[in-house]
Design an enzyme around this catalytic site. Structure first.
Site, mmCIF file in Angstrom:
data_model
loop_
_atom_site.group_PDB
_atom_site.id
_atom_site.type_symbol
_atom_site.label_atom_id
_atom_site.label_comp_id
_atom_site.label_asym_id
_atom_site.label_seq_id
_atom_site.Cartn_x
_atom_site.Cartn_y
_atom_site.Cartn_z
ATOM 1 N N THR A 120 72.786 -47.342 -40.239
ATOM 2 C CA THR A 120 72.417 -45.961 -40.547
ATOM 3 C C THR A 120 71.523 -45.878 -41.778
ATOM 4 O O THR A 120 71.615 -46.715 -42.687
ATOM 5 C CB THR A 120 73.705 -45.140 -40.817
ATOM 6 O OG1 THR A 120 73.338 -43.859 -41.333
ATOM 7 C CG2 THR A 120 74.609 -45.807 -41.834
ATOM 8 N N TYR A 144 81.066 -43.621 -45.547
ATOM 9 C CA TYR A 144 80.445 -43.919 -44.253
ATOM 10 C C TYR A 144 79.318 -44.947 -44.431
ATOM 11 O O TYR A 144 79.306 -46.001 -43.787
ATOM 12 C CB TYR A 144 79.905 -42.627 -43.624
ATOM 13 C CG TYR A 144 79.019 -42.863 -42.432
ATOM 14 C CD1 TYR A 144 79.547 -43.389 -41.262
ATOM 15 C CD2 TYR A 144 77.655 -42.582 -42.477
ATOM 16 C CE1 TYR A 144 78.730 -43.625 -40.163
ATOM 17 C CE2 TYR A 144 76.845 -42.817 -41.390
ATOM 18 C CZ TYR A 144 77.385 -43.337 -40.234
ATOM 19 O OH TYR A 144 76.572 -43.584 -39.157
HETATM 20 N N1 UFG Z 1 71.378 -28.664 -41.443
HETATM 21 C C1 UFG Z 1 71.290 -27.292 -41.463
HETATM 22 N N2 UFG Z 1 72.164 -26.586 -40.674
HETATM 23 C C2 UFG Z 1 73.098 -27.196 -39.893
HETATM 24 C C3 UFG Z 1 73.168 -28.607 -39.885
HETATM 25 C C4 UFG Z 1 72.292 -29.299 -40.679
HETATM 26 O O1 UFG Z 1 70.479 -26.712 -42.169
HETATM 27 O O2 UFG Z 1 73.861 -26.501 -39.220
HETATM 28 C C5 UFG Z 1 70.431 -29.427 -42.272
HETATM 29 C C6 UFG Z 1 71.117 -30.358 -43.238
HETATM 30 O O3 UFG Z 1 71.430 -29.690 -44.417
HETATM 31 C C7 UFG Z 1 70.070 -31.448 -43.391
HETATM 32 C C8 UFG Z 1 69.385 -31.499 -42.030
HETATM 33 O O4 UFG Z 1 69.685 -30.247 -41.407
HETATM 34 O O5 UFG Z 1 69.123 -31.043 -44.325
HETATM 35 C C9 UFG Z 1 69.897 -32.605 -41.142
HETATM 36 O O6 UFG Z 1 71.302 -32.577 -41.146
HETATM 37 P P1 UFG Z 1 72.186 -33.350 -40.065
HETATM 38 O O7 UFG Z 1 73.599 -33.003 -40.344
HETATM 39 O O8 UFG Z 1 71.650 -33.094 -38.719
HETATM 40 O O9 UFG Z 1 71.909 -34.870 -40.374
HETATM 41 P P2 UFG Z 1 71.986 -35.678 -41.764
HETATM 42 O O10 UFG Z 1 70.573 -35.903 -42.188
HETATM 43 O O11 UFG Z 1 72.894 -35.055 -42.732
HETATM 44 O O12 UFG Z 1 72.733 -36.993 -41.290
HETATM 45 C C10 UFG Z 1 72.072 -38.047 -40.651
HETATM 46 C C11 UFG Z 1 73.026 -38.748 -39.707
HETATM 47 C C12 UFG Z 1 74.135 -39.393 -40.468
HETATM 48 C C13 UFG Z 1 73.557 -40.284 -41.514
HETATM 49 C C14 UFG Z 1 72.594 -39.534 -42.385
HETATM 50 C C15 UFG Z 1 71.910 -40.432 -43.345
HETATM 51 O O13 UFG Z 1 73.535 -37.836 -38.769
HETATM 52 O O14 UFG Z 1 74.955 -40.139 -39.606
HETATM 53 O O15 UFG Z 1 71.603 -38.925 -41.605
HETATM 54 O O16 UFG Z 1 71.862 -39.831 -44.577
HETATM 55 F F1 UFG Z 1 74.522 -40.797 -42.286
#
Ligand code: UFG
Length: 333
Positions: A120, A144
């Protein structure tokens, strides 16, 4: 190349189920082990031997290796929710690091020689620069990411000592669904942006939250590198083939397109696909979100014969939306 059966751990889960399809489409025999803690049995195609259980169950894994004549492993099984890992770190080290240790030990004993491992972007923590290169500092900021990085290290050491090679594929933001709708993301309580947004688009939620609009990015929202799950699955197949062709080499590769999109850009694309605006609500920042995570995929593109077919956000959200509509029709997920 002799195509010995491949064991897909977590093959009933989101990414694993797409890898099963990609392997089969490329002519590989496949078996699946999954404890169904997150996956669903119905995404495993008919005719694929399926074993319900834990990869830490050594007797079960030994039996599968022997009876199915397994030659390689695509290892997806694990726990994947970042905030949950902060609350339950020991569960994450158990399900990710310790279970991977058990699987790797069984592989060494059974002379299974190739492992492709789901890693990841979380191994990098808060990157000092983007796009992120594989050699950049690895400073995970949650259990994680740490549990995955520890597994990478364990695989590297095991590969140095035993007749085994491995690929660690560091995923960025995985989204979308199989273009033929044979698989997609199932699961309640999803937190990922595109999944949440398409749930809002089909009416399962009344809005999608936008977490933070005051980041130092082009429109104030976080930037991510969204990769279509089918392209990611294809990367696993070509990584496996490379491991088999070059048994002394290991691979550590970022998996993304190298293109950053903001939360608002993603949602604008969804609105275009839906044809009407999906309700959004601006919210405060979500703790632990780095402003920008974008992969350098130079190593991936240069090393593997990888030809992504769905590298545009409109296609990604369109496939995610179509899958969500089908789930709604079946009143699942
Ligand atoms: N976001 C929103 N609204 C939501 C969900 C997410 O605005 O309802 C934003 C988050 O704040 C973030 C972006 O969309 O800025 C992406 O968020 P995600 O939750 O879709 O994904 P992440 O980037 O947090 O997580 C991903 C992977 C993880 C991994 C991570 C690495 O899903 O498994 O990248 O940092 F660990």
């Amino acid at each position: 190349m002799t195509k010995s059966p491949v064991l897909v751990t977590g093959g009933a889960g989101y990414i694993g189920s797409h890898a099963v399809l990609a392997l089969r489409d490329a002519g590989w025999p496949v078996a699946v082990i999954d404890d169904l803690s997150n996956g669903t049995r119905d995404v495993v195609p008919d005719g694929v031997p399926f074993f319900e259980g834990s990869i830490a169950d050594r007797a079960l894994v030994d039996r599968i290796f022997r009876d199915q004549r397994i030659g390689a492993i695509l290892h997806f099984a694990g726990s994947i929710v970042v905030p949950e890992s902060v609350d339950k770190p020991l569960e994450y080290y158990a399900n990710n690091t310790l279970a991977s240790h058990a699987l790797t030990s069984a592989a060494v004993a059974a002379e299974v020689r190739h492992i492709v491992f789901s890693s990841t972007a979380a191994v990098y923590g808060e990157p000092e620069r983007v796009p992120i290169e594989e050699d950049d500092p690895k400073q995970p900021i949650n259990p994680y990411g740490a549990s995955k990085l520890m597994t990478e290290r364990m695989l590297a050491d095991a590969a140095a000592a035993h007749p085994l090679n491995y690929a660690a594929l560091r995923y960025f933001n995985v989204a979308g669904a199989d273009p033929d709708m044979r698989a997609g993301q199932v699961g309640k309580g999803s937190t990922h942006l595109i999944k949440v947004a398409v749930e809002a688009a089909v009416g399962k939620r009344d809005h999608v939250a936008v977490f933070g609009t005051d980041y130092a990015t082009r429109d104030g929202t976080c930037v991510r590198d969204y990769v279509h799950v089918t392209d990611l699955a294809a990367a696993h197949v070509v990584a496996l083939e490379r491991l088999i062709e070059r048994p002394r080499e290991n691979l550590v590769l970022n998996c993304g397109y190298g293109t950053g999109l903001s939360v608002l850009e993603v949602l604008d694309n969804l609105d275009r696909v839906v044809g009407t605006p999906v309700p959004r609500r601006e919210m405060p920042r979500r703790p632990g979100d780095p402003p920008e995570l974008v992969a350098s995929n130079r190593a991936l593109v240069e090393t593997l014969d990888w030809n992504p077919g769905f590298a545009d956000i409109e296609t990604i959200v369109a496939h995610a939306l179509e899958w969500e509509r089908r789930l709604l029709g079946r009143s699942e997920g």
